[in-house]
Design an enzyme around this catalytic site. Sequence first.
Site, PDB file in Angstrom:
ATOM      1  CE  LYS A 123     -14.454 -27.786 -46.276  1.00 16.27           C
ATOM      2  NZ  LYS A 123     -13.142 -27.230 -46.055  1.00 16.27           N
ATOM      3  CG  ASP A 142     -13.147 -31.857 -49.324  1.00 18.55           C
ATOM      4  OD1 ASP A 142     -13.664 -32.382 -50.346  1.00 18.55           O
ATOM      5  OD2 ASP A 142     -12.315 -32.449 -48.621  1.00 18.55           O
TER       6      ASP A 142
END
Length: 214
Positions: A123, A142
């Site tokens: 991420k 997310d």
Amino acid sequence: MPRKPAAPVEETLKRLHKAYPDARCTLDFKTTLELLVATVLSAQCTDVRVNLVTPALFRKYRSARACAAAPLPDLEEAIRSCGFYHTKARSIQGICRAIVEKHCGRVPATMDELVALPGVGRKTANVVLGNSGSRPGGFVVDTHVKRLAARLGWTKQKDAVKIERDLNKLVPEKDWVSAGHELIQHGRRICVARKPRCRDCPLGDLCPSAFTFK
Ligand code: SF4
């Protein structure tokens, strides 16, 4: 998990783009290192809070070398209000040391090199690659993207890496970065976690989860 067909990708992306034409990374940064540090700080913290802390932090530590050499308590104090500051300070310092030792002080520009930095996951690497002019490695997953991908019927996975894999296949590569920002905006403003505002949603007629929440 919705039982109706998944929202059609092309039309959904078109509408999201129309609804959020200016969606972008909401972390403030001038360099890739600043982006990387701000992304680490944003875990379990709002981007607004991070943006309050980083100007003084980046003035104090202007390079990976400076950050790597900082006394840990000073670094902790500088980021205290972002929460989890012991862990985040150690993480930032570990990353900066690796950048100095293995990359001559410059943030690397590939997914493989980024995720090899201590504590950097896909991420964070995707945020850095997608917002620094490098070729994006994939979709940023997310908490908002995770929720929306499920509600739109785009994934059945729970694990972020597997969700990213599904989204990378569904969404054209040229849209990974913009669609990520737009989904995040949509998750913040309309498709919120508890009571999504389906009545106000431009995806109401496409989304398999529309009006299924009490
Ligand atoms: S707000 Fe409702 S209609 Fe819109 S994406 Fe979320 S669940 Fe679907």
